[in-house]
Design a protein around this motif. Sequence first.
Motif, PDB file in Angstrom:
ATOM      1  N   GLY A  88      55.571  28.587  67.452  1.00 18.72           N
ATOM      2  CA  GLY A  88      55.105  27.435  68.214  1.00 18.72           C
ATOM      3  C   GLY A  88      54.496  26.377  67.309  1.00 18.72           C
ATOM      4  N   TRP A  89      53.821  25.399  67.916  1.00 16.40           N
ATOM      5  CA  TRP A  89      53.296  24.267  67.173  1.00 16.40           C
ATOM      6  C   TRP A  89      51.923  24.570  66.574  1.00 16.40           C
ATOM      7  CZ3 TRP A  89      56.224  20.060  66.149  1.00 16.40           C
ATOM      8  CH2 TRP A  89      57.395  19.906  66.907  1.00 16.40           C
ATOM      9  N   MET A  90      51.757  24.141  65.327  1.00 18.69           N
ATOM     10  CA  MET A  90      50.498  24.324  64.601  1.00 18.69           C
ATOM     11  C   MET A  90      50.026  22.966  64.105  1.00 18.69           C
ATOM     12  SD  MET A  90      49.799  26.518  61.115  1.00 18.69           S
ATOM     13  CE  MET A  90      48.513  25.992  59.958  1.00 18.69           C
ATOM     14  N   PHE A  91      48.715  22.731  64.159  1.00 15.24           N
ATOM     15  CA  PHE A  91      48.154  21.506  63.610  1.00 15.24           C
ATOM     16  C   PHE A  91      47.767  21.761  62.160  1.00 15.24           C
ATOM     17  CE2 PHE A  91      44.958  18.195  62.889  1.00 15.24           C
ATOM     18  CZ  PHE A  91      45.662  17.082  63.340  1.00 15.24           C
ATOM     19  N   ASP A  92      48.408  21.030  61.252  1.00 12.85           N
ATOM     20  CA  ASP A  92      48.148  21.184  59.823  1.00 12.85           C
ATOM     21  C   ASP A  92      47.268  20.031  59.372  1.00 12.85           C
ATOM     22  OD1 ASP A  92      48.420  22.369  57.267  1.00 12.85           O
ATOM     23  OD2 ASP A  92      50.015  20.966  56.752  1.00 12.85           O
ATOM     24  N   SER A  93      46.005  20.310  59.083  1.00 14.77           N
ATOM     25  CA  SER A  93      45.032  19.265  58.781  1.00 14.77           C
ATOM     26  C   SER A  93      45.042  18.893  57.310  1.00 14.77           C
ATOM     27  CB  SER A  93      43.624  19.724  59.178  1.00 14.77           C
ATOM     28  OG  SER A  93      42.663  18.746  58.813  1.00 14.77           O
ATOM     29  N   SER A  94      44.820  17.610  57.043  1.00 13.42           N
ATOM     30  CA  SER A  94      44.712  17.126  55.669  1.00 13.42           C
ATOM     31  C   SER A  94      43.270  17.107  55.176  1.00 13.42           C
ATOM     32  CB  SER A  94      45.308  15.712  55.566  1.00 13.42           C
ATOM     33  OG  SER A  94      44.662  14.820  56.473  1.00 13.42           O
ATOM     34  N   TYR A  95      42.303  17.404  56.054  1.00 13.09           N
ATOM     35  CA  TYR A  95      40.905  17.448  55.651  1.00 13.09           C
ATOM     36  C   TYR A  95      40.598  18.755  54.918  1.00 13.09           C
ATOM     37  CZ  TYR A  95      40.024  13.568  58.890  1.00 13.09           C
ATOM     38  OH  TYR A  95      40.035  12.362  59.542  1.00 13.09           O
ATOM     39  N   ALA A  96      39.715  18.682  53.927  1.00 14.80           N
ATOM     40  CA  ALA A  96      39.326  19.894  53.201  1.00 14.80           C
ATOM     41  C   ALA A  96      38.671  20.908  54.123  1.00 14.80           C
ATOM     42  CB  ALA A  96      38.374  19.517  52.052  1.00 14.80           C
ATOM     43  N   TRP A  97      38.022  20.435  55.195  1.00 11.96           N
ATOM     44  CA  TRP A  97      37.322  21.310  56.130  1.00 11.96           C
ATOM     45  C   TRP A  97      38.164  21.634  57.371  1.00 11.96           C
ATOM     46  CZ3 TRP A  97      37.330  18.486  60.537  1.00 11.96           C
ATOM     47  CH2 TRP A  97      37.344  17.089  60.408  1.00 11.96           C
ATOM     48  N   GLY A  98      39.391  21.090  57.427  1.00  9.43           N
ATOM     49  CA  GLY A  98      40.184  21.211  58.648  1.00  9.43           C
ATOM     50  C   GLY A  98      40.597  22.621  59.000  1.00  9.43           C
ATOM     51  N   TRP A  99      40.549  23.549  58.034  1.00 10.14           N
ATOM     52  CA  TRP A  99      40.937  24.941  58.301  1.00 10.14           C
ATOM     53  C   TRP A  99      40.047  25.590  59.349  1.00 10.14           C
ATOM     54  CZ3 TRP A  99      37.306  28.749  57.617  1.00 10.14           C
ATOM     55  CH2 TRP A  99      36.153  28.381  56.907  1.00 10.14           C
ATOM     56  N   ALA A 100      38.835  25.067  59.524  1.00 12.17           N
ATOM     57  CA  ALA A 100      37.891  25.702  60.456  1.00 12.17           C
ATOM     58  C   ALA A 100      37.965  25.113  61.862  1.00 12.17           C
ATOM     59  CB  ALA A 100      36.472  25.623  59.892  1.00 12.17           C
ATOM     60  N   PRO A 101      37.623  23.823  62.081  1.00 15.26           N
ATOM     61  CA  PRO A 101      37.536  23.313  63.458  1.00 15.26           C
ATOM     62  C   PRO A 101      38.867  23.182  64.192  1.00 15.26           C
ATOM     63  CG  PRO A 101      36.207  21.990  61.958  1.00 15.26           C
ATOM     64  CD  PRO A 101      37.092  22.839  61.117  1.00 15.26           C
ATOM     65  N   PHE A 102      40.000  23.208  63.462  1.00 13.49           N
ATOM     66  CA  PHE A 102      41.288  23.078  64.141  1.00 13.49           C
ATOM     67  C   PHE A 102      41.976  24.423  64.375  1.00 13.49           C
ATOM     68  CE2 PHE A 102      41.009  18.879  61.868  1.00 13.49           C
ATOM     69  CZ  PHE A 102      40.660  18.161  63.003  1.00 13.49           C
ATOM     70  N   HIS A 103      41.384  25.500  63.882  1.00 11.04           N
ATOM     71  CA  HIS A 103      41.986  26.822  64.073  1.00 11.04           C
ATOM     72  C   HIS A 103      41.014  27.852  64.644  1.00 11.04           C
ATOM     73  CE1 HIS A 103      45.609  25.437  62.162  1.00 11.04           C
ATOM     74  NE2 HIS A 103      44.919  25.063  61.097  1.00 11.04           N
ATOM     75  N   TYR A 104      39.764  27.475  64.745  1.00 12.99           N
ATOM     76  CA  TYR A 104      38.755  28.338  65.351  1.00 12.99           C
ATOM     77  C   TYR A 104      37.947  27.503  66.358  1.00 12.99           C
ATOM     78  CZ  TYR A 104      39.541  31.503  61.362  1.00 12.99           C
ATOM     79  OH  TYR A 104      40.097  32.343  60.429  1.00 12.99           O
ATOM     80  N   GLY A 105      37.426  28.150  67.389  1.00  8.83           N
ATOM     81  CA  GLY A 105      36.493  27.480  68.293  1.00  8.83           C
ATOM     82  C   GLY A 105      37.145  26.464  69.214  1.00  8.83           C
ATOM     83  N   ARG A 106      36.293  25.666  69.882  1.00  7.58           N
ATOM     84  CA  ARG A 106      36.735  24.680  70.861  1.00  7.58           C
ATOM     85  C   ARG A 106      36.016  23.354  70.627  1.00  7.58           C
ATOM     86  NH1 ARG A 106      38.949  27.289  75.482  1.00  7.58           N
ATOM     87  NH2 ARG A 106      39.850  29.258  74.781  1.00  7.58           N
TER      88      ARG A 106
END
Length: 291
Positions: A88-106
């Motif tokens: 399915g679709w995944m959001f791939d962030s360009s921010y250094a911190w994007g691994w956390a708020p876009f793949h965990y939590g709400r």
Amino acid sequence: MRVVRHLAAAAALAVVAGLDCHHTDTAAPAPPVAPTGPSARFYGALAPYGTWIDDAAYGWVWLPAPAIVGADFFPYMTGGQWVYTDAGWMFDSSYAWGWAPFHYGRWAFDAGVGWMWVPGDVWGPAWVDWRWNAGYVGWAPLPPRMVGVREAPRSHWIVVAAEDLTRPHLEGHIQPNERGQVVFADNAAHPAAHPGWRAGPPADIVGRPQTPVHLPPPPRSGELVRSHVAGDTVEHTPFVESKRAPAATAFPHNPPEFPVHKMRPHTTHAPVFDVPHESGGRRSRGGHRMR
């Protein structure tokens, strides 16, 4: 307007309440509060990129700095792009911190401070709900659940033409509300639910072939990883958590004094179909799970 803990003010009120005309003893100031649960795990990694506040409804939440993301920041659109994977679709962030708020939590939106991230410790390609219809695709961040709230959850939706979904910069392609409403029609498609997250529309929605990126199995329960697309696969790199406990903090300002994220034009506040969160709900102040 929600209420955010104002620890400095609370301490001052406690002192005043402890005084009378016969005694000069003062009550001890309320101790600063340190984050617990998932918030403590992410605290150090995200602190350089935004502000942590102790929210009365959600506990410790994080606000990305407008100086970094802009005042019109929108989760799962700003600072990244949608990539189609074999799950399915995944959001791939360009921010250094994007691994956390876009793949965990709400994410939750508040008129006083804008977008704030409520931490969680279950990984997903993207915690969003989807709709698509008549050549358009819409998505919305899944909001945190509120204990005891029975009405259907709502979130802010944005809609783009399906052919624009994979663009790296979507800011100039958001559809106006009157056109975006097509994704809420009775005949609009709704995604099938994977355990804990939604896969989104089929690959051919964008009108051209999509070679899926391989998405390895998500990390084991409780393990935090940094995830990003590398060529034809998604790489999960273990996140090394700090051994030092987050410091207790008393904030000297109320939320209106923090920089505000403004609501982006052409958004629609509409219901989402939530997916049960594997961790079982938000935590209470003592760190215990609530259902």
